[in-house]
Design a protein around this motif. Structure first.
Motif, PDB file in Angstrom:
ATOM      1  N   PRO A   1       0.802  -1.230   0.000  1.00  0.00           N
ATOM      2  CA  PRO A   1       0.000   0.000   0.000  1.00  0.00           C
ATOM      3  C   PRO A   1       0.835   1.280   0.000  1.00  0.00           C
ATOM      4  N   LEU A   2       1.746   1.429   0.945  1.00  0.00           N
ATOM      5  CA  LEU A   2       2.487   2.692   0.989  1.00  0.00           C
ATOM      6  C   LEU A   2       3.556   2.752  -0.097  1.00  0.00           C
ATOM      7  N   LEU A   3       4.112   1.616  -0.447  1.00  0.00           N
ATOM      8  CA  LEU A   3       5.143   1.626  -1.491  1.00  0.00           C
ATOM      9  C   LEU A   3       4.538   2.016  -2.843  1.00  0.00           C
ATOM     10  N   MET A   4       3.348   1.494  -3.135  1.00  0.00           N
ATOM     11  CA  MET A   4       2.701   1.872  -4.401  1.00  0.00           C
ATOM     12  C   MET A   4       2.344   3.359  -4.387  1.00  0.00           C
ATOM     13  N   LEU A   5       1.973   3.873  -3.215  1.00  0.00           N
ATOM     14  CA  LEU A   5       1.719   5.318  -3.107  1.00  0.00           C
ATOM     15  C   LEU A   5       2.997   6.087  -3.434  1.00  0.00           C
ATOM     16  N   ALA A   6       4.122   5.630  -2.879  1.00  0.00           N
ATOM     17  CA  ALA A   6       5.393   6.334  -3.114  1.00  0.00           C
ATOM     18  C   ALA A   6       5.777   6.285  -4.599  1.00  0.00           C
ATOM     19  N   TRP A   7       5.578   5.120  -5.229  1.00  0.00           N
ATOM     20  CA  TRP A   7       5.897   5.008  -6.661  1.00  0.00           C
ATOM     21  C   TRP A   7       5.097   6.013  -7.480  1.00  0.00           C
ATOM     22  N   LYS A   8       3.879   6.322  -6.999  1.00  0.00           N
ATOM     23  CA  LYS A   8       3.009   7.224  -7.757  1.00  0.00           C
ATOM     24  C   LYS A   8       3.252   8.687  -7.371  1.00  0.00           C
ATOM     25  N   VAL A   9       3.268   8.956  -6.065  1.00  0.00           N
ATOM     26  CA  VAL A   9       3.270  10.360  -5.616  1.00  0.00           C
ATOM     27  C   VAL A   9       4.638  11.016  -5.830  1.00  0.00           C
TER      28      VAL A   9
ATOM     29  N   ALA B   1      -1.949   5.246   3.772  1.00  0.00           N
ATOM     30  CA  ALA B   1      -2.123   6.421   2.897  1.00  0.00           C
ATOM     31  C   ALA B   1      -2.662   7.587   3.725  1.00  0.00           C
ATOM     32  N   LEU B   2      -3.558   7.276   4.691  1.00  0.00           N
ATOM     33  CA  LEU B   2      -4.101   8.352   5.526  1.00  0.00           C
ATOM     34  C   LEU B   2      -3.040   8.882   6.486  1.00  0.00           C
ATOM     35  N   LEU B   3      -2.145   7.997   6.936  1.00  0.00           N
ATOM     36  CA  LEU B   3      -1.042   8.483   7.776  1.00  0.00           C
ATOM     37  C   LEU B   3      -0.072   9.317   6.919  1.00  0.00           C
ATOM     38  N   PHE B   4       0.069   8.926   5.655  1.00  0.00           N
ATOM     39  CA  PHE B   4       0.910   9.731   4.757  1.00  0.00           C
ATOM     40  C   PHE B   4       0.314  11.145   4.607  1.00  0.00           C
ATOM     41  N   ALA B   5      -1.025  11.226   4.581  1.00  0.00           N
ATOM     42  CA  ALA B   5      -1.658  12.549   4.495  1.00  0.00           C
ATOM     43  C   ALA B   5      -1.227  13.408   5.693  1.00  0.00           C
ATOM     44  N   GLU B   6      -1.191  12.763   6.854  1.00  0.00           N
ATOM     45  CA  GLU B   6      -0.746  13.470   8.060  1.00  0.00           C
ATOM     46  C   GLU B   6       0.715  13.923   7.908  1.00  0.00           C
ATOM     47  N   ILE B   7       1.518  13.083   7.282  1.00  0.00           N
ATOM     48  CA  ILE B   7       2.932  13.424   7.059  1.00  0.00           C
ATOM     49  C   ILE B   7       3.046  14.617   6.106  1.00  0.00           C
ATOM     50  N   CYS B   8       2.158  14.690   5.120  1.00  0.00           N
ATOM     51  CA  CYS B   8       2.161  15.853   4.209  1.00  0.00           C
ATOM     52  C   CYS B   8       1.901  17.134   5.007  1.00  0.00           C
TER      53      CYS B   8
ATOM     54  N   PRO C   1       2.150  22.396   0.637  1.00  0.00           N
ATOM     55  CA  PRO C   1       1.022  23.306   0.374  1.00  0.00           C
ATOM     56  C   PRO C   1      -0.287  22.528   0.207  1.00  0.00           C
ATOM     57  N   PRO C   2      -1.377  23.028   0.796  1.00  0.00           N
ATOM     58  CA  PRO C   2      -2.665  22.324   0.736  1.00  0.00           C
ATOM     59  C   PRO C   2      -3.078  22.046  -0.706  1.00  0.00           C
ATOM     60  N   GLY C   3      -3.591  20.843  -0.937  1.00  0.00           N
ATOM     61  CA  GLY C   3      -4.108  20.499  -2.263  1.00  0.00           C
ATOM     62  C   GLY C   3      -3.088  19.847  -3.179  1.00  0.00           C
ATOM     63  N   VAL C   4      -1.810  19.857  -2.790  1.00  0.00           N
ATOM     64  CA  VAL C   4      -0.802  19.214  -3.654  1.00  0.00           C
ATOM     65  C   VAL C   4      -1.021  17.692  -3.640  1.00  0.00           C
ATOM     66  N   VAL C   5      -1.325  17.160  -2.442  1.00  0.00           N
ATOM     67  CA  VAL C   5      -1.678  15.737  -2.329  1.00  0.00           C
ATOM     68  C   VAL C   5      -3.077  15.644  -1.736  1.00  0.00           C
ATOM     69  N   ASN C   6      -3.954  14.904  -2.393  1.00  0.00           N
ATOM     70  CA  ASN C   6      -5.310  14.659  -1.885  1.00  0.00           C
ATOM     71  C   ASN C   6      -5.525  13.151  -1.870  1.00  0.00           C
ATOM     72  N   ILE C   7      -6.076  12.656  -0.751  1.00  0.00           N
ATOM     73  CA  ILE C   7      -6.286  11.209  -0.635  1.00  0.00           C
ATOM     74  C   ILE C   7      -7.786  10.966  -0.453  1.00  0.00           C
ATOM     75  N   VAL C   8      -8.367  10.230  -1.385  1.00  0.00           N
ATOM     76  CA  VAL C   8      -9.789   9.891  -1.276  1.00  0.00           C
ATOM     77  C   VAL C   8      -9.909   8.387  -1.127  1.00  0.00           C
ATOM     78  N   THR C   9     -10.567   7.961  -0.052  1.00  0.00           N
ATOM     79  CA  THR C   9     -10.712   6.523   0.182  1.00  0.00           C
ATOM     80  C   THR C   9     -12.048   6.041  -0.387  1.00  0.00           C
ATOM     81  N   GLY C  10     -12.109   4.735  -0.655  1.00  0.00           N
ATOM     82  CA  GLY C  10     -13.335   4.169  -1.209  1.00  0.00           C
ATOM     83  C   GLY C  10     -12.987   2.897  -1.951  1.00  0.00           C
ATOM     84  N   ALA C  11     -13.964   2.357  -2.670  1.00  0.00           N
ATOM     85  CA  ALA C  11     -13.731   1.120  -3.421  1.00  0.00           C
ATOM     86  C   ALA C  11     -13.705   1.430  -4.922  1.00  0.00           C
TER      87      ALA C  11
END
Ligand code: TAP
Length: 482
Positions: free
Chosen positions: A163-171, A193-200, A206-216
């Motif tokens: 999960p977090l590694l694929m996020l890193a490959w993308k972000v 990914a939500l903890l990564f949002a906290e890290i951002c 700057p707000p809006g550079v990374v946005n995380i939306v959860t769902g299926a």
């Protein structure tokens, strides 16, 4: 050979503090979803509910895309590469500082052994941010073409296996090149990914550079269909990848797809057998076999096949399966009930089609989702277990006599993501690597990853590369591109 008795060595979970519910991360804030049905995320090793997570609707995705567009035009695309790099370095350092917390959370939400999240996933996540931080001010020297510029707002959809590694490959590459992102983690593994949002936030991104939306799937589809997205980056199954390719055809959206695989791990008779057996184990039992580039087909030269299979089975009886939070565990839990059912269905088909099934017979915990490391022999090319991606701790053994036959069998799949070659002959390695239709070919090793090295597929394994200089290409426009 009996397994050594080890005393339990549990990692403490006190280092993580999991909120009972989570909102969406849009415009730098955690916000309530506008009406989707919240869903629960479980620890697959115990079936314990870890948290309730919001389901982003199409309206929420729209808000995230608007936040990303505003951050793109007002701040991020105007910032110098050197300044963007500073943010990425800062994120990388915070990931290192919070590595233990991230590793524990990943293991709880995903089921992978703590020794893998601690020693593989999280160090690679930090490495991806460090590596791309270095590129941010050097894009003009990366031979990407004339005047490399960001593409705009990038929609990113990722799976549950890393999960977090694929996020890193993308972000990381997206941000390094000056894009902003809207990312959806998988339904079963949203927490890192939500903890990564906290890290951002901690990094003052700057707000809006990374946005995380959860769902299926529906949330992912809303990202794919949103007209405000300039580029899509998807990692997941070939089936969903094909749908994405269909829905972006004829639009101005760029897309890269990292899809499934059915990698061949090819063992020649001159290979050092014990090392090759370790390579097979790493190739298919690492991360419970939930690895797109797993060596899920062993092609072994006929005259050493019995010996390799005998030693492989002996080695598998020494693997420790169980509590992923125990530092001695080698194989953790299957990520979800649905994935366990798919593995059970495909392995049942293997037996029905006449392959010989063997497993280590080890004891499994009574709750959670588990599957014993399994080996199929007497497999033929037409069997489903030789053709379809099982995405679990199951390997199919086939044999060959000549290098040409090995190449023909290795390439006889709709996929083309990875392959491994085990031989002491350098010239054979080079010849084979040239013939194999696979994006990554490992020689006398397997499952080695590095942010400097491009990764991606041929055929139904997708298109585009992630990592390395090549991975930047998807995130820039050059010359007269609009
Ligand atoms: P998928 O079912 O394809 O899911 C991947 C992501 O797409 C998830 O976030 C999923 O959401 C979302 N999704 C589902 N339906 C969608 C739709 N109609 N539109 C947009 N997004 C949608 O794959 P998976 O089961 O999670 O992952 C396993 C697959 O990923 C394997 O085939 C594996 O080989 C592949 N994989 C490939 C790579 C590379 S680099 N090639 C790396 C890792 C995994 P939900 O999960 O929330 O439903």
């Amino acid at each position: 050979m009996p397994t050594f008795e080890y005393a339990p060595a549990p990692e403490s979970r006190a280092v993580v503090d999991i909120a009972s519910s989570h909102g969406l991360f849009i415009g730098g804030e955690f916000v309530e979803a506008t009406g989707g049905k919240p869903f629960k995320t479980l620890n697959p090793a115990t079936e314990e509910v870890l948290s309730e997570v919001s389901e982003a609707t199409a309206d929420d995705v729209d808000a995230a895309v608007r936040a990303a567009r505003s951050a793109y035009t007002r701040v991020w695309s105007r910032m110098s590469g050197a300044d963007r790099g500073k943010y990425l370095y800062r994120i990388a350092r915070i990931i290192q500082e919070r590595a233990r917390e991230l590793a524990v959370l990943e293991t709880l939400d995903n089921g992978k052994p703590i020794k893998e999240s601690r020693d593989v996933d999280i160090p690679l996540v930090a490495a991806h941010f460090f590596y791309h931080a270095g590129w941010a001010d050097k894009l003009s020297y990366a031979a990407l073409g004339d005047n490399p510029r960001p593409v705009g707002v990038v929609g990113q959809v990722i799976p549950w296996n890393f999960p977090l590694l694929m996020l890193a490959w993308k972000v990381a590459p997206a941000l390094a090149c000056g894009n902003t992102v809207v990312l959806k983690p998988a339904e079963t593994t949203p927490l890192t990914a939500l903890l990564f949002a906290e890290i951002c936030r901690q990094a003052d991104l700057p707000p809006g550079v990374v946005n995380i939306v959860t769902g299926a799937g529906a949330t992912g589809q809303a990202i794919v269909d949103h007209p405000g997205i300039d580029k899509l980056a998807f990692t997941g199954s070939t089936g969903v990848g094909k749908m994405i390719a269909r829905s972006t055809a004829g639009t101005r959206k760029k897309a890269t797809l990292e899809l499934g695989g059915k990698g061949a791990n090819i063992i020649f008779d001159d290979a050092p057998v014990d090392q090759a057996v370790e390579g097979i184990v790493n190739g298919i039992f690492f991360n419970q076999g939930h690895v797109c580039c797993a060596g899920s087909r062993i092609l072994v030269q006929e005259n050493v096949a019995d010996e390799v299979v005998r030693r492989l089975k002996r080695r598998l009886t020494t693997l420790r399966i169980g509590d992923p939070m125990d530092k001695n565990t080698d194989v953790g839990a299957i990520n979800s009930r649905a994935q366990l059912q798919r593995i059970e269905e495909l392995t049942a088909a293997g037996s029905q089609e006449g392959a010989e099934r063997w497993d280590s017979g080890c004891e499994l915990p009574s709750t959670g989702y588990w599957f014993r490391p399994t080996v199929f022999t007497d497999v033929s090319q037409s069997h489903r277990i030789a053709q379809e991606e099982i995405f679990g701790p199951v390997v199919s053994v086939l044999t060959f006599r000549t290098p040409g036959e090995a190449v023909a069998k290795a390439n006889n799949t709709p996929y083309g993501l990875s392959a491994g070659i085990w031989t002491e002959k350098g010239s054979r390695i080079l010849w084979m690597a040239d013939q194999l239709r696979a994006g990554v070919v490992w020689a006398n090793t397997f499952n080695k990853f590095d942010p400097t090295s491009p990764f991606g597929g041929y055929k139904e394994s997708g298109y585009g590369r992630e990592g390395g200089r090549h991975g930047l290409e998807a995130y820039v426009k050059t010359g007269s591109d609009q």
